[in-house]
Design a protein around this motif. Sequence first.
Motif, PDB file in Angstrom:
ATOM      1  N   LEU A  37       1.530   2.401   2.388  1.00  0.00           N
ATOM      2  CA  LEU A  37       1.632   2.118   3.147  1.00  0.00           C
ATOM      3  C   LEU A  37       3.686   2.017   3.427  1.00  0.00           C
ATOM      4  O   LEU A  37       4.385   2.035   2.332  1.00  0.00           O
ATOM      5  CB  LEU A  37       1.672   0.262   3.688  1.00  0.00           C
ATOM      6  CG  LEU A  37       1.614  -0.001   4.974  1.00  0.00           C
ATOM      7  CD1 LEU A  37       0.865   0.945   5.555  1.00  0.00           C
ATOM      8  CD2 LEU A  37       1.448  -1.544   4.943  1.00  0.00           C
ATOM      9  N   GLU A  38       3.940   2.397   4.285  1.00  0.00           N
ATOM     10  CA  GLU A  38       5.040   3.149   4.953  1.00  0.00           C
ATOM     11  C   GLU A  38       5.878   2.234   6.031  1.00  0.00           C
ATOM     12  O   GLU A  38       6.815   2.328   6.994  1.00  0.00           O
ATOM     13  CB  GLU A  38       5.701   3.905   4.654  1.00  0.00           C
ATOM     14  CG  GLU A  38       5.053   5.441   5.754  1.00  0.00           C
ATOM     15  CD  GLU A  38       6.319   6.665   5.647  1.00  0.00           C
ATOM     16  OE1 GLU A  38       6.692   7.001   4.569  1.00  0.00           O
ATOM     17  OE2 GLU A  38       5.709   7.567   6.293  1.00  0.00           O
ATOM     18  N   TYR A  39       4.750   1.963   6.768  1.00  0.00           N
ATOM     19  CA  TYR A  39       4.250   1.503   8.286  1.00  0.00           C
ATOM     20  C   TYR A  39       3.611   0.451   8.510  1.00  0.00           C
ATOM     21  O   TYR A  39       2.806   1.078   7.785  1.00  0.00           O
ATOM     22  CB  TYR A  39       4.891   2.686   8.821  1.00  0.00           C
ATOM     23  CG  TYR A  39       4.557   1.863  10.714  1.00  0.00           C
ATOM     24  CD1 TYR A  39       5.527   1.538  11.367  1.00  0.00           C
ATOM     25  CD2 TYR A  39       3.687   2.663  11.505  1.00  0.00           C
ATOM     26  CE1 TYR A  39       5.758   0.741  12.867  1.00  0.00           C
ATOM     27  CE2 TYR A  39       3.870   1.828  12.382  1.00  0.00           C
ATOM     28  CZ  TYR A  39       5.006   0.876  13.214  1.00  0.00           C
ATOM     29  OH  TYR A  39       4.497   0.297  14.751  1.00  0.00           O
ATOM     30  N   ILE A  40       3.415  -0.522   9.280  1.00  0.00           N
ATOM     31  CA  ILE A  40       2.676  -1.491   9.524  1.00  0.00           C
ATOM     32  C   ILE A  40       2.817  -2.265  11.225  1.00  0.00           C
ATOM     33  O   ILE A  40       4.156  -2.375  11.436  1.00  0.00           O
ATOM     34  CB  ILE A  40       2.034  -2.344   8.765  1.00  0.00           C
ATOM     35  CG1 ILE A  40       0.516  -2.860   9.379  1.00  0.00           C
ATOM     36  CG2 ILE A  40       3.495  -3.483   8.553  1.00  0.00           C
ATOM     37  CD1 ILE A  40       0.093  -3.723   7.927  1.00  0.00           C
ATOM     38  N   THR A  41       2.427  -1.876  11.937  1.00  0.00           N
ATOM     39  CA  THR A  41       2.677  -2.321  13.102  1.00  0.00           C
ATOM     40  C   THR A  41       2.234  -4.035  13.363  1.00  0.00           C
ATOM     41  O   THR A  41       1.369  -4.759  12.657  1.00  0.00           O
ATOM     42  CB  THR A  41       1.771  -1.789  14.306  1.00  0.00           C
ATOM     43  OG1 THR A  41       2.854  -2.080  15.406  1.00  0.00           O
ATOM     44  CG2 THR A  41       0.135  -2.137  14.668  1.00  0.00           C
ATOM     45  N   VAL A 132      -1.104   3.925  16.548  1.00  0.00           N
ATOM     46  CA  VAL A 132      -0.720   3.982  14.879  1.00  0.00           C
ATOM     47  C   VAL A 132      -0.311   2.269  14.015  1.00  0.00           C
ATOM     48  O   VAL A 132       0.042   1.845  15.019  1.00  0.00           O
ATOM     49  CB  VAL A 132       0.316   4.825  14.549  1.00  0.00           C
ATOM     50  CG1 VAL A 132       0.605   5.235  13.496  1.00  0.00           C
ATOM     51  CG2 VAL A 132       0.303   6.312  15.618  1.00  0.00           C
ATOM     52  N   MET A 133      -1.514   2.478  13.469  1.00  0.00           N
ATOM     53  CA  MET A 133      -1.247   0.665  13.321  1.00  0.00           C
ATOM     54  C   MET A 133      -0.707   1.132  12.019  1.00  0.00           C
ATOM     55  O   MET A 133       0.116  -0.579  11.463  1.00  0.00           O
ATOM     56  CB  MET A 133      -2.365  -0.030  12.864  1.00  0.00           C
ATOM     57  CG  MET A 133      -2.899  -0.074  14.357  1.00  0.00           C
ATOM     58  SD  MET A 133      -2.479  -0.872  15.921  1.00  0.00           S
ATOM     59  CE  MET A 133      -3.125  -2.813  15.442  1.00  0.00           C
ATOM     60  N   MET A 134      -1.045   1.992  11.266  1.00  0.00           N
ATOM     61  CA  MET A 134      -0.441   1.787   9.357  1.00  0.00           C
ATOM     62  C   MET A 134      -0.540   3.639   9.176  1.00  0.00           C
ATOM     63  O   MET A 134      -0.990   4.546   9.972  1.00  0.00           O
ATOM     64  CB  MET A 134      -1.955   1.148   9.017  1.00  0.00           C
ATOM     65  CG  MET A 134      -2.303   0.101   9.121  1.00  0.00           C
ATOM     66  SD  MET A 134      -3.755  -0.442   8.057  1.00  0.00           S
ATOM     67  CE  MET A 134      -2.825  -1.435   6.906  1.00  0.00           C
ATOM     68  N   ARG A 135       0.755   3.620   8.532  1.00  0.00           N
ATOM     69  CA  ARG A 135       1.002   4.703   8.144  1.00  0.00           C
ATOM     70  C   ARG A 135       1.746   5.203   6.404  1.00  0.00           C
ATOM     71  O   ARG A 135       1.857   3.785   6.120  1.00  0.00           O
ATOM     72  CB  ARG A 135       1.972   5.953   8.830  1.00  0.00           C
ATOM     73  CG  ARG A 135       2.388   6.742   8.658  1.00  0.00           C
ATOM     74  CD  ARG A 135       3.877   7.481   9.311  1.00  0.00           C
ATOM     75  NE  ARG A 135       5.040   6.697   9.471  1.00  0.00           N
ATOM     76  CZ  ARG A 135       5.320   6.215  10.054  1.00  0.00           C
ATOM     77  NH1 ARG A 135       4.693   6.410  11.262  1.00  0.00           N
ATOM     78  NH2 ARG A 135       6.362   5.248   9.997  1.00  0.00           N
ATOM     79  N   PHE A 136       0.498   5.449   6.207  1.00  0.00           N
ATOM     80  CA  PHE A 136       0.451   6.166   4.991  1.00  0.00           C
ATOM     81  C   PHE A 136       1.218   6.871   3.903  1.00  0.00           C
ATOM     82  O   PHE A 136       1.113   8.389   4.775  1.00  0.00           O
ATOM     83  CB  PHE A 136      -0.790   5.779   3.885  1.00  0.00           C
ATOM     84  CG  PHE A 136      -1.549   4.757   4.176  1.00  0.00           C
ATOM     85  CD1 PHE A 136      -1.071   3.164   3.245  1.00  0.00           C
ATOM     86  CD2 PHE A 136      -2.067   4.306   5.090  1.00  0.00           C
ATOM     87  CE1 PHE A 136      -2.145   2.059   3.000  1.00  0.00           C
ATOM     88  CE2 PHE A 136      -2.796   3.084   5.363  1.00  0.00           C
ATOM     89  CZ  PHE A 136      -2.416   2.405   5.202  1.00  0.00           C
ATOM     90  N   LYS A 137       2.168   7.061   2.860  1.00  0.00           N
ATOM     91  CA  LYS A 137       2.313   8.217   2.719  1.00  0.00           C
ATOM     92  C   LYS A 137       1.698   8.388   0.552  1.00  0.00           C
ATOM     93  O   LYS A 137       1.566   7.463   0.792  1.00  0.00           O
ATOM     94  CB  LYS A 137       4.089   8.102   2.193  1.00  0.00           C
ATOM     95  CG  LYS A 137       4.375   7.458   1.825  1.00  0.00           C
ATOM     96  CD  LYS A 137       5.601   7.697   0.958  1.00  0.00           C
ATOM     97  CE  LYS A 137       6.659   6.319   0.034  1.00  0.00           C
ATOM     98  NZ  LYS A 137       8.182   6.546   0.443  1.00  0.00           N
ATOM     99  N   PRO A 138       1.674   9.968   0.430  1.00  0.00           N
ATOM    100  CA  PRO A 138       1.085  10.346  -0.920  1.00  0.00           C
ATOM    101  C   PRO A 138       2.443   9.476  -1.598  1.00  0.00           C
ATOM    102  O   PRO A 138       2.935   9.663  -1.865  1.00  0.00           O
ATOM    103  CB  PRO A 138       0.451  11.701  -0.804  1.00  0.00           C
ATOM    104  CG  PRO A 138       1.487  12.247   0.260  1.00  0.00           C
ATOM    105  CD  PRO A 138       1.906  11.099   1.419  1.00  0.00           C
ATOM    106  N   THR A 139       1.178   9.228  -3.498  1.00  0.00           N
ATOM    107  CA  THR A 139       1.942   8.670  -3.451  1.00  0.00           C
ATOM    108  C   THR A 139       2.206   9.284  -5.076  1.00  0.00           C
ATOM    109  O   THR A 139       3.190   9.754  -6.640  1.00  0.00           O
ATOM    110  CB  THR A 139       1.601   7.404  -4.764  1.00  0.00           C
ATOM    111  OG1 THR A 139       0.029   7.484  -4.942  1.00  0.00           O
ATOM    112  CG2 THR A 139       1.602   6.310  -3.767  1.00  0.00           C
TER     113      THR A 139
END
Length: 140
Positions: A37-41, A132-139
Amino acid sequence: MKKHTLLLIAILSLFVVSCTTNMMAKNDKMYDNAWELEYITGPRIAFQGLFPDRKPVIKFTRNSNMVNGNSGCNGYSTKFTMNGKMISFADPEMSTMMYCGDGENVFRKTMKQVDRYRMTDGKLEFLMGDVVMMRFKPTM
């Protein structure tokens, strides 16, 4: 006339197969990585304040309709349902019961609100409607 009909059916079939293959390839990217997770609203607390020690991670398990990961503190697993771009999650089941602040509750609540997903610039986004509620980046 028969040749034109057969040609039209062949072109239409090729189009349908092409679209299905493209969607499957995009879905495959979801399974190739764990996503951090890199962003959450929502919360008025800074992202780093919600998850000071560890950022939440989600990993999709191929062929089981399950996701697992950590919610910033405790491990979790839950079922998900996907239909096209629509996605929904069951209530996450916790594997441990440590208290690590409010971030975990925000993460779990937001996870239940999402109803669709999209892949944008190599990132996985969960949306509620068009937001956009959540944004994830690959680990990786």
